[in-house]
Design an enzyme around this catalytic site. Structure first.
Site, PDB file in Angstrom:
ATOM      1  N   ASP A  47      -0.722  -5.759   9.307  1.00 49.00           N
ATOM      2  CA  ASP A  47      -1.690  -4.722   8.960  1.00 49.00           C
ATOM      3  C   ASP A  47      -2.956  -5.448   8.502  1.00 49.00           C
ATOM      4  OD1 ASP A  47      -3.052  -2.495   8.286  1.00 49.00           O
ATOM      5  OD2 ASP A  47      -1.829  -1.960   6.561  1.00 49.00           O
ATOM      6  N   LYS A  78     -13.388  -0.630   6.268  1.00 51.17           N
ATOM      7  CA  LYS A  78     -13.984  -1.416   5.179  1.00 51.17           C
ATOM      8  C   LYS A  78     -15.049  -2.373   5.717  1.00 51.17           C
ATOM      9  CE  LYS A  78     -10.192   0.264   3.426  1.00 51.17           C
ATOM     10  NZ  LYS A  78      -9.777   1.036   2.313  1.00 51.17           N
ATOM     11  N   TRP A  94       0.866  -1.187   0.000  1.00 49.83           N
ATOM     12  CA  TRP A  94       0.000   0.000   0.000  1.00 49.83           C
ATOM     13  C   TRP A  94       0.901   1.236   0.000  1.00 49.83           C
ATOM     14  CZ3 TRP A  94      -2.113   2.554   4.914  1.00 49.83           C
ATOM     15  CH2 TRP A  94      -3.147   3.436   4.619  1.00 49.83           C
TER      16      TRP A  94
HETATM   17  C1  PLP Z   1      -3.395  -2.060   3.552  1.00 52.57           C
HETATM   18  C2  PLP Z   1      -4.092  -0.959   4.252  1.00 52.57           C
HETATM   19  N1  PLP Z   1      -3.752  -0.650   5.491  1.00 52.57           N
HETATM   20  C3  PLP Z   1      -4.370   0.327   6.168  1.00 52.57           C
HETATM   21  C4  PLP Z   1      -5.370   1.053   5.608  1.00 52.57           C
HETATM   22  C5  PLP Z   1      -5.944   2.167   6.447  1.00 52.57           C
HETATM   23  O1  PLP Z   1      -7.271   2.247   6.546  1.00 52.57           O
HETATM   24  P1  PLP Z   1      -8.001   3.399   7.372  1.00 52.57           P
HETATM   25  O2  PLP Z   1      -6.974   4.322   7.911  1.00 52.57           O
HETATM   26  O3  PLP Z   1      -8.881   4.065   6.387  1.00 52.57           O
HETATM   27  O4  PLP Z   1      -8.736   2.692   8.445  1.00 52.57           O
HETATM   28  C6  PLP Z   1      -5.777   0.780   4.310  1.00 52.57           C
HETATM   29  C7  PLP Z   1      -6.819   1.580   3.658  1.00 52.57           C
HETATM   30  O5  PLP Z   1      -6.952   1.677   2.484  1.00 52.57           O
HETATM   31  C8  PLP Z   1      -5.121  -0.258   3.608  1.00 52.57           C
HETATM   32  O6  PLP Z   1      -5.453  -0.582   2.358  1.00 52.57           O
END
Ligand code: PLP
Length: 398
Positions: A211, A246, A130
């Site tokens: 993660d 999500k 990511w």
């Molecule tokens: C791999 C990964 N880690 C962490 C996140 C963080 O998500 P959020 O901060 O929106 O809860 C995302 C969101 O797209 C993600 O794809």
């Protein structure tokens, strides 16, 4: 002073969303940002969350600060979701969960913790990962490096190269793995491979950081935790960063969690005291509302069952769109075998489209996907799939 500043580059994902919003072309399609959409293209509020919201509003009688790590009721619910009912990691008191603003907040707190407490450590990331991962750790002053994960030629995991790379990582470094639904490739280890991975990671003296942003999007809430549970060995340490953006559709409420597991309760209490220092100097304490929604859903068996069903529906819709995408690409005569897309897990498909093809999709067809070729399958609908595949056919055939 501001006159001297240079314009920052746009964020690789959210920056695309900005450009998309400004694009005046009718029929534009946004498959860049990782947000679930239903068959009509809307990002819905889950029914279980809506019902919980009504109860939360009725019950709420104060807006006082939460404790630095958030509500203990939320922490207990997250512990159960991650490790299952009555897992030794929880009952022994050697895990501590903090509620953070989203999964991103959890990652940033971990990054600060590593910077302050383990200044010699490098964080190793999968190649690719990511795009925000390296940014978050760099912002906290933590060095990062990458290791092989994906074999683009054969659309599979670079298993041997990955294990060989891990074998060379210095003890005391941190290895960042995706708990499930690897973003962007959609390729995860099998349960047996997770076990092997845990052997190698712990054998090298590395600290695993999982993660876990898509729990429930691969196979199910419980099934998707197999990877992280493979790391829950007696006396073993690990860190988990959860996101509820999500799986509860709580994107804008910013609900996530940071869970530290140490060898025993004493070390956990000490580590958690340092986590609290990082939180206090970062955002002080978390926002309450989103976590109250999560605890209300998980704390009521009926609502929890309704929510699991809704997660299954989101998963089913994405998998249905994978099939439709592959079949429509075939019907449009796009050269190549895209059947691998149906084997990928989670929200994304790593399409194999080149940077030039991605640019042509945006410039010629107003279709936005991330530069790496990552498509948000959850943004495909029965209505836009034909247009998308016709555009892909055009840019692939040149
Ligand atoms: C791999 C990964 N880690 C962490 C996140 C963080 O998500 P959020 O901060 O929106 O809860 C995302 C969101 O797209 C993600 O794809």
């Amino acid at each position: 002073m501001f006159e001297r500043l240079q314009m920052a580059p746009k964020d690789p994902i959210l920056g695309l969303a900005e450009t998309f919003r400004e694009d005046p072309r009718p029929g534009k399609i946004n498959l860049a940002v990782g947000v679930f959409q239903d068959a009509s293209g809307k990002t819905p509020i889950l029914e279980s969350v809506r019902v919980a919201g009504e109860r939360v509003i009725q019950k709420q009688n104060s807006k006082a600060y939460l404790p630095i790590p958030g509500s203990p009721v939320f922490a207990a619910a997250v512990g159960k979701m991650l490790f299952g009912e009555s897992h030794e990691v929880v009952t022994s008191g050697r895990s501590a969960t903090s509620h953070t603003p989203g999964g991103t907040g959890a990652l940033r707190v971990v990054a600060d913790l590593i910077h302050q407490q383990f200044p010699q450590a490098t964080v190793w990331m999968t190649d690719p990962t990511w795009p925000n991962h390296p940014q978050i750790f760099a912002a906290a002053g933590v060095p990062t490096k990458s290791f092989p994960y994906f074999d683009a030629k054969d659309n599979r995991m670079s298993w041997d190269a990955m294990l060989a790379a891990i074998q060379k990582m210095p003890a005391g470094d941190v290895i960042l793995l995706h708990g499930c639904c690897h973003n962007p490739t959609g390729i995860d280890p099998t349960p047996e491979e997770w076990n092997q991975l845990a052997d190698v990671v712990y054998g090298r003296g590395l600290l695993p950081l999982l993660d876990f942003a898509y729990q429930g999007f691969a196979e199910g809430i419980n099934e998707d935790a197999a990877g992280l549970r493979a790391f829950c060995r007696p006396n073993a340490e690990l860190i988990v960063c959860s996101s509820f953006s999500k799986n509860f559709g709580l994107y804008c409420e910013r609900v996530g969690a940071l869970t530290i597991v140490a060898a025993g309760k004493k070390a956990t209490d000490t580590a958690q005291s340092q986590v609290k220092v990082c939180i206090r100097s970062n955002y002080s304490n978390p926002p309450a509302h989103g976590a109250e929604l999560v605890t209300t859903v998980l704390g009521d068996p009926e609502l929890a069952a309704m929510w699991e069903k809704e997660v299954a529906q989101m998963r089913g819709r994405i998998n249905g769109m994978r099939e439709l995408l592959v079949n429509t690409l075939k019907a449009k005569g796009v050269p190549g075998d895209y059947s691998f897309i149906t084997k990928q897990r989670g929200m994304f498909s790593f399409s194999g489209l080149t940077r030039e093809q991605v640019d042509a999709l945006k410039d010629k067809h107003a279709i936005y996907i991330v530069g790496s070729g990552r498509i948000n399958v959850a943004g495909i609908t029965p209505t836009n799939c034909d247009q998308l595949c016709a555009a892909i056919a055009d840019v692939v055939k040149g």
